[in-house]
Design a protein around this motif. Structure first.
Motif, PDB file in Angstrom:
ATOM      1  N   THR A   4      -4.165  -1.335  -0.123  1.00 19.67           N
ATOM      2  CA  THR A   4      -5.235  -1.477  -1.115  1.00 19.67           C
ATOM      3  C   THR A   4      -6.451  -0.658  -0.713  1.00 19.67           C
ATOM      4  N   ASP A   5      -6.819  -0.690   0.559  1.00 19.44           N
ATOM      5  CA  ASP A   5      -7.949   0.109   1.047  1.00 19.44           C
ATOM      6  C   ASP A   5      -7.707   1.596   0.805  1.00 19.44           C
ATOM      7  N   GLY A  36     -12.787  -4.915  -7.114  1.00 17.20           N
ATOM      8  CA  GLY A  36     -12.165  -6.055  -6.452  1.00 17.20           C
ATOM      9  C   GLY A  36     -11.983  -7.257  -7.360  1.00 17.20           C
ATOM     10  N   ARG A  39      -6.219  -7.215  -9.039  1.00 22.01           N
ATOM     11  CA  ARG A  39      -5.316  -6.757  -7.967  1.00 22.01           C
ATOM     12  C   ARG A  39      -4.623  -5.470  -8.385  1.00 22.01           C
TER      13      ARG A  39
END
Length: 88
Positions: A4-5, A36, A39
């Protein structure tokens, strides 16, 4: 750094408009992912991979395979600062 990062870093590099038309439903989805509030899903990962084919392996694993043309933004930045091998 998580998948995700890494995805968020690439979204920042490209800008939201690279993934969807401004003010479209998809644009708001990407905006929510970036903030954020939503998802990251498989479809978004596939879209990011299409936008950045040279970073696919890094996106999924966090590793680079420069011999296969698979790098990362940090790898590319570091390489761009090295003296050229063709100079001289």
């Amino acid at each position: 750094m998580t998948l995700t990062d890494r995805a968020l870093l690439l979204i920042d590099l490209a800008g939201l408009d690279a993934f969807a038309a401004v003010r479209s439903k998809e644009y708001y989805r990407w905006s929510n992912i970036k903030r954020g509030k939503a998802r990251l899903g498989a479809e978004e990962i596939e879209r990011i991979s299409t936008e950045f084919p040279q970073y696919r392996w890094w996106l999924m694993t966090g590793d680079v395979l420069p011999e296969a043309g698979q790098t990362s933004p940090a790898y590319d930045e570091a390489n761009s600062k090295l003296p050229s091998h063709n100079a001289g």
